[in-house]
Design a protein around this motif. Sequence first.
Motif, PDB file in Angstrom:
ATOM      1  N   ILE A   1      18.471  39.789  14.292  1.00  0.00           N
ATOM      2  CA  ILE A   1      18.869  39.855  12.887  1.00  0.00           C
ATOM      3  C   ILE A   1      20.377  39.678  12.756  1.00  0.00           C
ATOM      4  N   ALA A   2      21.128  40.332  13.614  1.00  0.00           N
ATOM      5  CA  ALA A   2      22.596  40.285  13.532  1.00  0.00           C
ATOM      6  C   ALA A   2      23.122  38.871  13.737  1.00  0.00           C
ATOM      7  N   ASN A   3      22.513  38.116  14.633  1.00  0.00           N
ATOM      8  CA  ASN A   3      23.031  36.795  14.994  1.00  0.00           C
ATOM      9  C   ASN A   3      22.491  35.660  14.121  1.00  0.00           C
ATOM     10  N   ALA A   4      21.445  35.935  13.340  1.00  0.00           N
ATOM     11  CA  ALA A   4      20.819  34.879  12.538  1.00  0.00           C
ATOM     12  C   ALA A   4      21.630  34.584  11.281  1.00  0.00           C
ATOM     13  N   ASP A   5      21.548  33.328  10.815  1.00  0.00           N
ATOM     14  CA  ASP A   5      22.135  32.986   9.525  1.00  0.00           C
ATOM     15  C   ASP A   5      21.409  33.758   8.430  1.00  0.00           C
ATOM     16  N   LYS A   6      22.166  34.230   7.451  1.00  0.00           N
ATOM     17  CA  LYS A   6      21.575  35.010   6.368  1.00  0.00           C
ATOM     18  C   LYS A   6      21.311  34.105   5.166  1.00  0.00           C
ATOM     19  N   PRO A   7      20.256  34.378   4.388  1.00  0.00           N
ATOM     20  CA  PRO A   7      19.302  35.468   4.601  1.00  0.00           C
ATOM     21  C   PRO A   7      18.265  35.134   5.675  1.00  0.00           C
ATOM     22  N   VAL A   8      17.804  36.192   6.333  1.00  0.00           N
ATOM     23  CA  VAL A   8      16.725  36.078   7.305  1.00  0.00           C
ATOM     24  C   VAL A   8      15.408  36.314   6.574  1.00  0.00           C
TER      25      VAL A   8
ATOM     26  N   TYR B   1      21.672  46.640   6.873  1.00  0.00           N
ATOM     27  CA  TYR B   1      21.222  45.371   6.306  1.00  0.00           C
ATOM     28  C   TYR B   1      20.491  45.601   4.986  1.00  0.00           C
ATOM     29  N   SER B   2      20.830  44.773   4.004  1.00  0.00           N
ATOM     30  CA  SER B   2      20.126  44.831   2.720  1.00  0.00           C
ATOM     31  C   SER B   2      18.863  43.973   2.792  1.00  0.00           C
ATOM     32  N   SER B   3      17.903  44.271   1.922  1.00  0.00           N
ATOM     33  CA  SER B   3      16.653  43.499   1.929  1.00  0.00           C
ATOM     34  C   SER B   3      16.047  43.422   0.539  1.00  0.00           C
ATOM     35  N   VAL B   4      15.265  42.382   0.326  1.00  0.00           N
ATOM     36  CA  VAL B   4      14.495  42.206  -0.888  1.00  0.00           C
ATOM     37  C   VAL B   4      13.039  42.039  -0.496  1.00  0.00           C
TER      38      VAL B   4
ATOM     39  N   ASP C   1      10.792  32.103  -3.836  1.00  0.00           N
ATOM     40  CA  ASP C   1      11.651  32.682  -4.866  1.00  0.00           C
ATOM     41  C   ASP C   1      12.436  33.872  -4.323  1.00  0.00           C
ATOM     42  N   GLY C   2      11.788  34.641  -3.430  1.00  0.00           N
ATOM     43  CA  GLY C   2      12.502  35.748  -2.809  1.00  0.00           C
ATOM     44  C   GLY C   2      13.673  35.256  -1.970  1.00  0.00           C
ATOM     45  N   LEU C   3      13.469  34.130  -1.292  1.00  0.00           N
ATOM     46  CA  LEU C   3      14.530  33.538  -0.478  1.00  0.00           C
ATOM     47  C   LEU C   3      15.677  33.056  -1.358  1.00  0.00           C
ATOM     48  N   GLU C   4      15.361  32.437  -2.493  1.00  0.00           N
ATOM     49  CA  GLU C   4      16.396  31.960  -3.414  1.00  0.00           C
ATOM     50  C   GLU C   4      17.174  33.131  -4.006  1.00  0.00           C
ATOM     51  N   TYR C   5      16.473  34.221  -4.312  1.00  0.00           N
ATOM     52  CA  TYR C   5      17.148  35.404  -4.837  1.00  0.00           C
ATOM     53  C   TYR C   5      18.121  35.960  -3.795  1.00  0.00           C
ATOM     54  N   ALA C   6      17.693  36.021  -2.552  1.00  0.00           N
ATOM     55  CA  ALA C   6      18.544  36.558  -1.492  1.00  0.00           C
ATOM     56  C   ALA C   6      19.801  35.708  -1.312  1.00  0.00           C
ATOM     57  N   LYS C   7      19.646  34.392  -1.400  1.00  0.00           N
ATOM     58  CA  LYS C   7      20.808  33.513  -1.261  1.00  0.00           C
ATOM     59  C   LYS C   7      21.804  33.740  -2.394  1.00  0.00           C
ATOM     60  N   ALA C   8      21.281  33.908  -3.594  1.00  0.00           N
ATOM     61  CA  ALA C   8      22.145  34.057  -4.770  1.00  0.00           C
ATOM     62  C   ALA C   8      22.814  35.424  -4.834  1.00  0.00           C
ATOM     63  N   ASN C   9      22.246  36.413  -4.168  1.00  0.00           N
ATOM     64  CA  ASN C   9      22.749  37.783  -4.299  1.00  0.00           C
ATOM     65  C   ASN C   9      23.237  38.380  -2.971  1.00  0.00           C
ATOM     66  N   ASP C  10      23.446  37.531  -1.993  1.00  0.00           N
ATOM     67  CA  ASP C  10      23.975  37.963  -0.690  1.00  0.00           C
ATOM     68  C   ASP C  10      23.133  39.072  -0.060  1.00  0.00           C
ATOM     69  N   VAL C  11      21.825  38.927  -0.144  1.00  0.00           N
ATOM     70  CA  VAL C  11      20.912  39.876   0.495  1.00  0.00           C
ATOM     71  C   VAL C  11      20.633  39.383   1.908  1.00  0.00           C
ATOM     72  N   ASP C  12      20.627  40.292   2.855  1.00  0.00           N
ATOM     73  CA  ASP C  12      20.522  39.907   4.263  1.00  0.00           C
ATOM     74  C   ASP C  12      19.135  39.444   4.684  1.00  0.00           C
TER      75      ASP C  12
ATOM     76  N   PRO D   1       9.746  30.580   7.770  1.00  0.00           N
ATOM     77  CA  PRO D   1      10.352  31.896   8.026  1.00  0.00           C
ATOM     78  C   PRO D   1      11.025  31.964   9.388  1.00  0.00           C
ATOM     79  N   ASP D   2      12.032  32.815   9.463  1.00  0.00           N
ATOM     80  CA  ASP D   2      12.707  33.032  10.738  1.00  0.00           C
ATOM     81  C   ASP D   2      11.816  33.811  11.703  1.00  0.00           C
ATOM     82  N   LEU D   3      11.041  34.724  11.162  1.00  0.00           N
ATOM     83  CA  LEU D   3      10.119  35.523  11.965  1.00  0.00           C
ATOM     84  C   LEU D   3       8.818  35.714  11.207  1.00  0.00           C
ATOM     85  N   THR D   4       7.714  35.620  11.920  1.00  0.00           N
ATOM     86  CA  THR D   4       6.408  35.971  11.369  1.00  0.00           C
ATOM     87  C   THR D   4       5.858  37.114  12.213  1.00  0.00           C
ATOM     88  N   LEU D   5       5.637  38.251  11.574  1.00  0.00           N
ATOM     89  CA  LEU D   5       5.196  39.441  12.285  1.00  0.00           C
ATOM     90  C   LEU D   5       3.746  39.772  11.948  1.00  0.00           C
ATOM     91  N   PHE D   6       2.962  39.991  12.960  1.00  0.00           N
ATOM     92  CA  PHE D   6       1.560  40.377  12.817  1.00  0.00           C
ATOM     93  C   PHE D   6       1.477  41.901  12.811  1.00  0.00           C
TER      94      PHE D   6
END
Length: 382
Positions: free
Chosen positions: A177-184, A212-215, A256-267, A296-301
């Motif tokens: 998470i720390a090294n990835a481009d934001k938002p993740v 880290y912030s999240s949406v 849309d969640g990804l676009e919101y994170a980009k616009a609001n500096d959410v990690d 997605p950067d990660l897909t978690l089961f």
Amino acid sequence: MFDGLKDKLNDFRKDVEETTDEQDPDATDDAPDDASGTGLDAADPGAASAEPATESADRGTGGTPGDPDDDSPAETDAAADDGSEPSTLQRAKAFATGRIIIEEEDLEDPLWNLEMALLESDVEMSVAEAILDTVRETMLGETRKQVETTGELVEEALHDALLDVIAVGQFDFEERIANADKPVTIVFTGVNGVGKTTSIAKLSEWLADHGYSSVLANGDTYRAGANEQIREHADRLDRKIISHEQGGDPAAVIYDGLEYAKANDVDVVLGDTAGRLHTSDDLMAQLEKIDRVVDPDLTLFVDEAVAGQDAVTRAEQFNEAAAIDGAILTKADADSSGGAAISIAYVTGKPILFLGTGQGYDDIERFDPERLVDQLLGADES
């Protein structure tokens, strides 16, 4: 946690110890005080230089007085004629020099019992076989000093075997998470009712604790009440939630969640999905669409630890549908068997990253293979 499996691994250790004890020349009360019955003192090989023990030792072995490691033709012939691996005389010599030999017959019954115990604990068949192979390869033919007990040898073999299967694909989640481009963007998959939405809320809290912030994005647009469920979590945690009307396109919601994170500096964007059955082709196709649209950067089961073999099967099939990057196991605190925790990484090649250990938002912990193995083998009693 996983106490049933822990007990069964301890039973294997005891089985091997009892079996090798039966093979030791000095294992029974009526055995001679010396290791081979020829006057060689197991505790002090040098004591054989005293008379008349020296003459007896020389006549019995044809070697130098007090030197139990000196092989003679007569001794070699005796071992060959016996046909056993190793011969009684070889075992006596090993014991006289403070060593113990582990052979096939010592492990046959204990390994069978261990295999049955692993399968009963819902460990997947190929995983059980891999564990047995490593234990067998580590122990067979080994000659170890008596100061390293048989129990310690078994523990070392089990430690290596378990870690080999549990730690497959393991990576540092926080570092990723720390090294990835934001938002993740992290998408969560799994079947209905396994705690997927609650795990999203827990991970959001874990991320907040680590700076880290999240949406939250509700891609579970099929299930009635899904919006209300995730919104309740968002309100309790004071998180922003992105959602559409029931029946909407899940890929569009997460986008849309990804676009919101980009616009609001959410990690981090945490995207929920419908609780898909791995046998439902249309729902699995929708999951593949999310993967294409959102990338997605990660897909978690997510699945329950208590589901055992079913969780392993589902992880394998979800991985085929949308290449999972890791897994979260819920209800780990209620699981005695440990089969899913042992098996999922080896079967999918993708690691378990978190364990859910209770109902609270803080009841989630990073999965540490080394620590789990220590707990299973009794090295970590905390």
